[in-house]
Every structure is written in structure tokens, then in C-alpha cells.
Motif scaffolding. Structure first.
Motif, mmCIF file in Angstrom:
data_model
loop_
_atom_site.group_PDB
_atom_site.id
_atom_site.type_symbol
_atom_site.label_atom_id
_atom_site.label_comp_id
_atom_site.label_asym_id
_atom_site.label_seq_id
_atom_site.Cartn_x
_atom_site.Cartn_y
_atom_site.Cartn_z
ATOM 1 N N HIS A 121 1.717 -21.471 36.334
ATOM 2 C CA HIS A 121 0.787 -21.865 35.262
ATOM 3 C C HIS A 121 0.129 -23.197 35.590
ATOM 4 O O HIS A 121 -1.085 -23.348 35.453
ATOM 5 C CB HIS A 121 1.513 -22.008 33.920
ATOM 6 C CG HIS A 121 1.931 -20.727 33.290
ATOM 7 N ND1 HIS A 121 1.257 -19.552 33.417
ATOM 8 C CD2 HIS A 121 2.997 -20.453 32.497
ATOM 9 C CE1 HIS A 121 1.865 -18.603 32.751
ATOM 10 N NE2 HIS A 121 2.936 -19.120 32.179
ATOM 11 N N CYS A 122 0.928 -24.159 36.001
ATOM 12 C CA CYS A 122 0.387 -25.494 36.283
ATOM 13 C C CYS A 122 -0.616 -25.453 37.429
ATOM 14 O O CYS A 122 -1.712 -26.006 37.326
ATOM 15 C CB CYS A 122 1.516 -26.469 36.607
ATOM 16 S SG CYS A 122 2.548 -26.841 35.168
ATOM 17 N N LEU A 149 -3.364 -28.362 37.444
ATOM 18 C CA LEU A 149 -2.513 -29.489 37.066
ATOM 19 C C LEU A 149 -1.584 -29.836 38.220
ATOM 20 O O LEU A 149 -1.366 -29.025 39.122
ATOM 21 C CB LEU A 149 -1.670 -29.126 35.839
ATOM 22 C CG LEU A 149 -2.431 -28.678 34.595
ATOM 23 C CD1 LEU A 149 -1.447 -28.283 33.508
ATOM 24 C CD2 LEU A 149 -3.361 -29.763 34.111
ATOM 25 N N ASN A 150 -1.029 -31.024 38.176
ATOM 26 C CA ASN A 150 -0.008 -31.375 39.149
ATOM 27 C C ASN A 150 1.203 -30.471 38.941
ATOM 28 O O ASN A 150 1.468 -30.041 37.811
ATOM 29 C CB ASN A 150 0.424 -32.832 38.982
ATOM 30 C CG ASN A 150 -0.656 -33.787 39.411
ATOM 31 O OD1 ASN A 150 -1.432 -33.497 40.325
ATOM 32 N ND2 ASN A 150 -0.722 -34.924 38.769
ATOM 33 N N ILE A 154 -0.897 -25.079 27.388
ATOM 34 C CA ILE A 154 -1.832 -25.557 28.411
ATOM 35 C C ILE A 154 -3.234 -25.033 28.145
ATOM 36 O O ILE A 154 -4.213 -25.787 28.205
ATOM 37 C CB ILE A 154 -1.351 -25.146 29.820
ATOM 38 C CG1 ILE A 154 -0.132 -25.968 30.216
ATOM 39 C CG2 ILE A 154 -2.462 -25.328 30.849
ATOM 40 C CD1 ILE A 154 0.494 -25.548 31.531
ATOM 41 N N HIS A 207 -4.024 -23.777 36.691
ATOM 42 C CA HIS A 207 -4.933 -24.554 35.845
ATOM 43 C C HIS A 207 -5.292 -25.904 36.463
ATOM 44 O O HIS A 207 -5.862 -26.758 35.789
ATOM 45 C CB HIS A 207 -4.315 -24.755 34.465
ATOM 46 C CG HIS A 207 -4.202 -23.474 33.693
ATOM 47 N ND1 HIS A 207 -5.290 -22.780 33.243
ATOM 48 C CD2 HIS A 207 -3.127 -22.754 33.326
ATOM 49 C CE1 HIS A 207 -4.902 -21.690 32.619
ATOM 50 N NE2 HIS A 207 -3.578 -21.650 32.659
ATOM 51 N N PRO A 255 4.825 -29.297 38.022
ATOM 52 C CA PRO A 255 5.708 -29.911 37.029
ATOM 53 C C PRO A 255 6.844 -30.676 37.688
ATOM 54 O O PRO A 255 7.253 -30.371 38.803
ATOM 55 C CB PRO A 255 6.246 -28.712 36.245
ATOM 56 C CG PRO A 255 6.142 -27.565 37.188
ATOM 57 C CD PRO A 255 4.937 -27.841 38.040
ATOM 58 N N VAL A 280 3.795 -32.187 32.945
ATOM 59 C CA VAL A 280 4.743 -31.161 32.507
ATOM 60 C C VAL A 280 6.112 -31.449 33.113
ATOM 61 O O VAL A 280 6.215 -31.745 34.300
ATOM 62 C CB VAL A 280 4.270 -29.751 32.922
ATOM 63 C CG1 VAL A 280 5.286 -28.690 32.522
ATOM 64 C CG2 VAL A 280 2.906 -29.433 32.321
ATOM 65 N N ASP A 312 9.737 -29.590 33.591
ATOM 66 C CA ASP A 312 10.424 -28.301 33.532
ATOM 67 C C ASP A 312 11.929 -28.547 33.486
ATOM 68 O O ASP A 312 12.520 -29.022 34.443
ATOM 69 C CB ASP A 312 10.049 -27.473 34.766
ATOM 70 C CG ASP A 312 10.778 -26.142 34.822
ATOM 71 O OD1 ASP A 312 11.427 -25.771 33.820
ATOM 72 O OD2 ASP A 312 10.698 -25.486 35.865
ATOM 73 N N SER A 347 6.545 -26.925 24.369
ATOM 74 C CA SER A 347 5.780 -25.904 25.091
ATOM 75 C C SER A 347 5.360 -24.720 24.227
ATOM 76 O O SER A 347 5.182 -23.629 24.725
ATOM 77 C CB SER A 347 6.603 -25.399 26.269
ATOM 78 O OG SER A 347 7.809 -24.846 25.805
#
Length: 127
Positions: A71-72, A77-78, A35, A75, A80, A55, A57, A110
């Protein structure tokens, strides 16, 4: 009477062209590197309005899933897509492809790092 004209930079009006679909299984640390590598590449070349990241998972370890979610969200992001039935890596990648809303999809595991200007070059080659 006042007349207001709004001007937007061209890149804000461009639709997203490519989805980076990342499938991960019990590899939150590898996902962190992927990422960060992708976002650094995307932001340095002003591609944030042309590239989206999805992403999936496929982890069977709840601690890994929590770290992946963190993490998502950290940053921007939507969250996962979490697979309730743990599938093979190929099936998880197919799920990631299905999340794509763009004409082109790049599939990554990943633990991938991207070369500088990767996304910019990819989109340029498409046109």
C-alpha cells in the motif's frame, strides 16, 4: 549572453508543516482506506507539499506486513517503519510521532477517514 530566470509556484517552496503519523497493527485493509482518504484530501486541496505521511507497522502477521508495504509503495509513500518488537498501540504511536520532521503531528489509527479539506483547514488554523 542569456539570462535565465526560474519561477516556482509558491507552494513548491513551502516547507512541510504537518506529519500524518499512522500506526497500524494487522489492519492492512483499514490502512488502505486511511491512506486513500488522506491522499485524496491532500491532492484535491494542493497540500501535497505541506503534509507528509509516516506509517508504523506493528503487525505480527507477515502477510499483513507485506500488504501494508505494498500500500505504501503503491501510493508513493516511504516504506513503513516496521517494529521488530511488537509493542502496545500507544508505544507504536509514540514511534510514529518520533518519525515526524515537521512542527505539527496528527496521529491516526489505520481505519480513519478524513473530512473534505481537513488538512487545508488544519494548516489555515495554524497561521
Amino acid at each position: 549572453m542569456y539570462h535565465l530566470t526560474l519561477c516556482y509556484p509558491r507552494r513548491l517552496l513551502m516547507p512541510k508543516v504537518v506529519t500524518l503519523a499512522i500506526s497500524t497493527r494487522n489492519d492492512a485493509k483499514g490502512l488502505w482506506f486511511t491512506i486513500n482518504s488522506a491522499l485524496m484530501n491532500i491532492y484535491k486541496t494542493d497540500m501535497e507539499n505541506q503534509v507528509e505521511i509516516a506509517v508504523v507497522d506493528n503487525s505480527d502477521d507477515p502477510a499483513q506486513s507485506e500488504e501494508i508495504l505494498a500500500h505504501c509503495l503503491r501510493h508513493g509513500l516511504n516504506p513503513p517503519t516496521v517494529l521488530s518488537d511488537k509493542l502496545s498501540n500507544h508505544a507504536a504511536r509514540n514511534t510514529a510521532i518520533g518519525l515526524s520532521k515537521t512542527p505539527y503531528t496528527i496521529i491516526a489509527d489505520s481505519h480513519i477517514l478524513f473530512m473534505p479539506r481537513f488538512f487545508e483547514t488544519f494548516v489555515e488554523k495554524l497561521s
